[in-house]
Design an enzyme around this catalytic site. Structure first.
Site, PDB file in Angstrom:
ATOM      1  N   ASP A  75       0.857  -1.174   0.000  1.00  0.00           N
ATOM      2  CA  ASP A  75       0.000   0.000   0.000  1.00  0.00           C
ATOM      3  C   ASP A  75       0.904   1.238   0.000  1.00  0.00           C
ATOM      4  O   ASP A  75       2.095   1.153   0.331  1.00  0.00           O
ATOM      5  CB  ASP A  75      -0.895  -0.033   1.236  1.00  0.00           C
ATOM      6  CG  ASP A  75      -1.895   1.100   1.248  1.00  0.00           C
ATOM      7  OD1 ASP A  75      -2.541   1.327   0.205  1.00  0.00           O
ATOM      8  OD2 ASP A  75      -2.034   1.761   2.291  1.00  0.00           O
ATOM      9  N   ASP A  78      -0.316   5.137   0.780  1.00  0.00           N
ATOM     10  CA  ASP A  78      -0.624   6.084   1.850  1.00  0.00           C
ATOM     11  C   ASP A  78      -0.531   5.404   3.208  1.00  0.00           C
ATOM     12  O   ASP A  78      -1.201   4.406   3.466  1.00  0.00           O
ATOM     13  CB  ASP A  78      -2.039   6.649   1.671  1.00  0.00           C
ATOM     14  CG  ASP A  78      -2.162   7.554   0.459  1.00  0.00           C
ATOM     15  OD1 ASP A  78      -1.254   8.372   0.257  1.00  0.00           O
ATOM     16  OD2 ASP A  78      -3.159   7.435  -0.266  1.00  0.00           O
ATOM     17  N   ASP A 106      -1.261  -0.685   6.076  1.00  0.00           N
ATOM     18  CA  ASP A 106      -1.480  -0.040   7.373  1.00  0.00           C
ATOM     19  C   ASP A 106      -2.938  -0.074   7.799  1.00  0.00           C
ATOM     20  O   ASP A 106      -3.264   0.353   8.898  1.00  0.00           O
ATOM     21  CB  ASP A 106      -1.020   1.423   7.323  1.00  0.00           C
ATOM     22  CG  ASP A 106      -1.930   2.280   6.447  1.00  0.00           C
ATOM     23  OD1 ASP A 106      -2.178   1.877   5.287  1.00  0.00           O
ATOM     24  OD2 ASP A 106      -2.401   3.337   6.909  1.00  0.00           O
TER      25      ASP A 106
END
Length: 343
Positions: free
Chosen positions: A26, A28, A225
């Protein structure tokens, strides 16, 4: 046969960058935040790549094109080609192309990333519900997307035009904090029409299929995250995952994770890809030990004793919490234990 319920983070005798052939990362909250690289990300990714691991960047953000994302990563010191970037725009464009004729018009509520992905599939982006679209697609359009675009989507969807969404993330991290994501915009059209879109992005199968088709990964590791997109997406794809604590997920959310949100591995940041992952072992009387820490589930709270590295303590707490919860959600108070770790 139903899969077993994860009750603790796993260990690995090999560095994760050696145990897996491809990292599906990922962006961001993992690689960057607010446009700037997260601490340790650039050097960690460089070492993983030098060791032979392929790096692919998988994002639910449909606004930017793969070329733009690759250029940004390269500017941050992470050499990246457009072929290394997989977006939810690409996943939803493939999904649409399988349901409408070649050359069909698609009403776009979003940014350039969606338009480029649709053209790649031989579809024609249009701007109005009066352009006779065969489908409506909605993706993140940035903070300046005019309110009237939601009206265009609503007009077409209310007429029965099939509705697609790149993703339904309610929030997106920014340099100033947490902002509304595409899921919030999708809710506007849902409220106006009562309809439900077909969704392509994480954690749903179309996104995982897109990443595998584009990377050819044989033993991928999802690195993210967010529990409800990255980790659940890995769960749905039946692949392993690494949660890093540099984005939106905090310790309390991790301890309360239901089975589909429990990652295979847990670490502070992307340096976790480079080393071995320590084992969490039973310590007697319902306890779990990792490194110098031992965690137990008490009557109303989680207990933590010992000292050492904070991620080891968190792994031990996860084992105590997830074991106590089983197939449910741990409701024991972990606040004091997490405070000891500074998490």
């Amino acid at each position: 046969m139903s899969r077993s319920v994860r009750t603790k983070p796993e260990g690995s005798g090999q560095a994760l960058s050696e145990a897996y052939d491809t990292a599906l990362l990922d962006l961001d909250g993992v690689v960057y935040a607010g446009g700037s690289a997260i601490a340790h990300a650039v050097e960690s990714l460089a070492r993983a790549r030098e060791g032979g691991m392929r790096l692919a960047y998988v994002t639910n953000n449909a606004l930017r094109t793969p070329d733009t994302v690759a250029g940004h990563l390269t500017e941050l010191g992470i050499p990246t080609g457009a072929e290394d970037v997989i977006t939810s725009a690409q996943a939803v464009a493939r999904l649409i192309s399988e349901q409408v004729p070649q050359g069909a018009r698609v009403l776009v509520i979003g940014g350039e990333g969606l338009r480029v992905a649709l053209r790649e599939r031989g579809l024609v982006p249009v701007e109005s519900a009066d352009d006779d679209p065969a489908a409506v697609v909605q993706g993140f359009g940035g903070p300046d997307l005019p309110w009237g675009r939601f009206a265009e989507a609503s007009y077409a969807v209310a007429r029965g035009v099939p509705w697609f969404a790149s993703n339904t993330d309610l929030t997106i991290p920014s340099g100033r904090g947490i902002a509304p994501g595409n899921g919030a915009a999708v809710e506007v059209v849902r409220i106006a029409t009562g309809a439900e879109p077909q969704v392509a992005g994480k954690p749903l199968p179309p996104m995982h299929r897109e990443t595998i088709l584009r990377t050819g990964a044989r033993r991928p590791l999802v690195v993210g995250d967010r529990l409800d997109t990255d980790i659940e997406g890995a769960f749905n794809g039946d692949v392993d995952s690494l949660l890093v604590l540099t984005g939106v997920t905090d310790g309390a959310q991790l301890l309360a994770a239901p089975p589909q949100h429990r990652p295979t591995y847990v670490d502070a940041d992307l340096r976790g890809m480079l080393g071995r992952q320590p084992e969490v072992v039973e310590a007697g009387e319902g306890g779990f030990r990792c490194g110098g820490w031992t965690a137990t589930a008490g009557a109303d709270r989680l207990e933590l004793d010992g000292e050492g590295e904070a991620p080891d303590g968190l792994r031990a707490l996860c084992a105590a919490a997830w074991t106590a919860a089983g197939e449910g959600v741990c409701e024991l108070d972990g606040g004091k234990a997490l405070a000891r770790l500074g998490i």
